[in-house]
Write an enzyme that holds these catalytic residues in place. Structure first.
Site, PDB file in Angstrom:
ATOM      1  N   ASP A  10       0.877  -1.176   0.000  1.00  0.00           N
ATOM      2  CA  ASP A  10       0.000   0.000   0.000  1.00  0.00           C
ATOM      3  C   ASP A  10       0.912   1.223   0.000  1.00  0.00           C
ATOM      4  OD1 ASP A  10      -2.353   1.634   0.323  1.00  0.00           O
ATOM      5  OD2 ASP A  10      -1.933   1.787   2.453  1.00  0.00           O
ATOM      6  N   SER A  11       0.302   2.400  -0.046  1.00  0.00           N
ATOM      7  CA  SER A  11       1.101   3.625   0.004  1.00  0.00           C
ATOM      8  C   SER A  11       1.619   3.899   1.417  1.00  0.00           C
ATOM      9  CB  SER A  11       0.248   4.807  -0.442  1.00  0.00           C
ATOM     10  OG  SER A  11      -0.850   4.947   0.436  1.00  0.00           O
ATOM     11  N   TYR A  42      -1.104   8.097  -2.636  1.00  0.00           N
ATOM     12  CA  TYR A  42      -1.297   7.622  -4.007  1.00  0.00           C
ATOM     13  C   TYR A  42      -2.525   8.294  -4.641  1.00  0.00           C
ATOM     14  CZ  TYR A  42       1.969   3.594  -4.028  1.00  0.00           C
ATOM     15  OH  TYR A  42       3.064   2.776  -4.034  1.00  0.00           O
ATOM     16  N   GLY A  43      -3.502   8.583  -3.807  1.00  0.00           N
ATOM     17  CA  GLY A  43      -4.783   9.101  -4.306  1.00  0.00           C
ATOM     18  C   GLY A  43      -4.681  10.396  -5.096  1.00  0.00           C
ATOM     19  N   CYS A  74      -4.454  -1.717  -1.666  1.00  0.00           N
ATOM     20  CA  CYS A  74      -4.704  -0.297  -1.899  1.00  0.00           C
ATOM     21  C   CYS A  74      -5.717  -0.190  -3.020  1.00  0.00           C
ATOM     22  CB  CYS A  74      -3.383   0.364  -2.306  1.00  0.00           C
ATOM     23  SG  CYS A  74      -3.564   2.039  -2.923  1.00  0.00           S
ATOM     24  N   ASN A  75      -6.784   0.532  -2.794  1.00  0.00           N
ATOM     25  CA  ASN A  75      -7.808   0.682  -3.829  1.00  0.00           C
ATOM     26  C   ASN A  75      -7.287   1.466  -5.025  1.00  0.00           C
ATOM     27  OD1 ASN A  75     -10.890  -0.072  -2.992  1.00  0.00           O
ATOM     28  ND2 ASN A  75      -9.585   0.221  -1.219  1.00  0.00           N
ATOM     29  N   THR A  76      -6.517   2.532  -4.734  1.00  0.00           N
ATOM     30  CA  THR A  76      -6.033   3.389  -5.813  1.00  0.00           C
ATOM     31  C   THR A  76      -5.121   2.589  -6.755  1.00  0.00           C
ATOM     32  OG1 THR A  76      -6.015   5.112  -4.124  1.00  0.00           O
ATOM     33  CG2 THR A  76      -5.099   5.691  -6.259  1.00  0.00           C
ATOM     34  N   GLU A 154      -2.869   8.915   8.115  1.00  0.00           N
ATOM     35  CA  GLU A 154      -1.417   8.690   8.115  1.00  0.00           C
ATOM     36  C   GLU A 154      -0.737   9.656   9.092  1.00  0.00           C
ATOM     37  OE1 GLU A 154       1.461   6.194   5.971  1.00  0.00           O
ATOM     38  OE2 GLU A 154      -0.692   6.262   5.727  1.00  0.00           O
ATOM     39  N   CYS A 186     -11.031   2.674   0.544  1.00  0.00           N
ATOM     40  CA  CYS A 186      -9.623   3.029   0.693  1.00  0.00           C
ATOM     41  C   CYS A 186      -9.203   2.257   1.925  1.00  0.00           C
ATOM     42  CB  CYS A 186      -9.446   4.529   0.905  1.00  0.00           C
ATOM     43  SG  CYS A 186      -7.780   4.977   1.462  1.00  0.00           S
ATOM     44  N   THR A 187      -8.071   1.555   1.815  1.00  0.00           N
ATOM     45  CA  THR A 187      -7.698   0.648   2.913  1.00  0.00           C
ATOM     46  C   THR A 187      -7.259   1.391   4.174  1.00  0.00           C
ATOM     47  OG1 THR A 187      -5.528   0.446   1.886  1.00  0.00           O
ATOM     48  CG2 THR A 187      -7.163  -1.279   1.401  1.00  0.00           C
ATOM     49  N   HIS A 188      -7.090   2.711   4.072  1.00  0.00           N
ATOM     50  CA  HIS A 188      -6.799   3.493   5.282  1.00  0.00           C
ATOM     51  C   HIS A 188      -8.060   3.664   6.142  1.00  0.00           C
ATOM     52  CE1 HIS A 188      -3.020   4.643   3.361  1.00  0.00           C
ATOM     53  NE2 HIS A 188      -2.647   5.290   4.460  1.00  0.00           N
TER      54      HIS A 188
END
Ligand code: DGL
Length: 265
Positions: A10-11, A42-43, A74-76, A154, A186-188
């Site tokens: 992921d980012s 990343y978004g 990561c979705n993006t 983050e 979004c995995t966050h």
């Protein structure tokens, strides 16, 4: 090969929500986690750039870390790089994205109106819109970009005044009125699931990708006879830029200090 690791990236820390779901379902699997903190978020990046980052990371996980499967947590990156990565590693290593298992979940559900919140990159890729159009054409849904959320998480703004102001600003948007389920695309976002649920007085069902992605991975590994029988060492956590802030966020996530390694690709 079954004793080799599962690569997850992921980012930043968001993909840890997916890694955790995988560890809970498949405790015998060893995980190599890569957080591309140098390039977070990343978004807000172009699809070309994300494809470049995702390719380098996947190459590292497969060629250097000898991973037997790679999960794009990561979705993006799933939205803009999955097809490319799948073509590159077709027939060699299974590549799993976080979007298709969520689409399956939606297709089999009975929600009246589904909200989907995600990064700008995911929303602009139209991947959820296109897949839902194909798989569930009569499903009522709305997709909305919530660009500040991933960076807010983050930066450790979770369950405080700043996070609740930003969350209610986004969720009060009229586009989301009347939803009975919300996809945290979004995995966050699972890191603020409690705050989101509180905003809705626990009346809206939150749909998280971690558990469905873990199930999907299990099916794929079983089919390929790649399920590990026992895990001999601790998981590896790698970041592309090791900052004090990332250490703090990771510590908050795990509830204890973990060993983080920096690798520049
Ligand atoms: N966690 C990521 C996602 O699922 C990316 C967040 C970001 O870096 O913008 O889209």
């Amino acid at each position: 090969m079954s004793s080799q690791s599962i690569g997850i990236f992921d980012s930043g820390i968001g993909g840890l929500t997916v890694a955790n779901a995988i560890s809970s379902l498949l405790p015998n699997e060893h995980i190599v986690y890569f957080g591309d903190s140098e390039h977070m978020p990343y978004g807000e990046k172009s699809p070309e750039l994300i494809q470049e980052f995702a390719t380098k990371i996947t190459q590292y996980l497969i060629e250097e870390k000898k991973c037997k499967a790679v999960v794009i947590a990561c979705n993006t990156a799933s939205a803009v790089a999955y097809n490319h990565l799948k073509l590159l590693y077709e027939g060699q290593v299974p590549i799993i994205n976080v979007i298709d298992p969520m689409i399956e979940l939606i297709v089999g559900s009975l929600y009246k109106k589904i909200g989907i919140i995600a990064t700008r990159g995911t929303v602009d890729s139209n991947v959820y819109q296109d897949k839902l159009q194909r798989r569930a054409p009569s499903q009522d849904y709305t997709v909305m970009a919530t660009p500040l959320l991933a960076s807010m998480i983050e930066e450790n703004f979770i369950h405080d005044e700043i996070s609740s102001t930003i969350i209610s600003k986004y969720l009060s948007d009229s586009k989301l009125a009347g939803i009975d389920a919300l996809v945290l695309a979004c995995t966050h976002y699972p890191l603020i699931a409690a705050d989101i649920s509180e905003y809705y007085h626990h009346k809206v069902k939150l749909l998280l990708s971690g558990p469905v992605v873990a199930e999907k991975l299990k099916v794929i590994l079983a089919k390929e006879e790649l399920l590990s029988q026992n895990r001999e060492k601790e998981n590896d956590y790698i970041v592309s830029d090791l900052t004090k802030n990332f250490e703090k966020s990771a510590e908050k996530f795990f509830g204890t200090k973990i060993s983080l390694k920096e690798v520049k690709l």
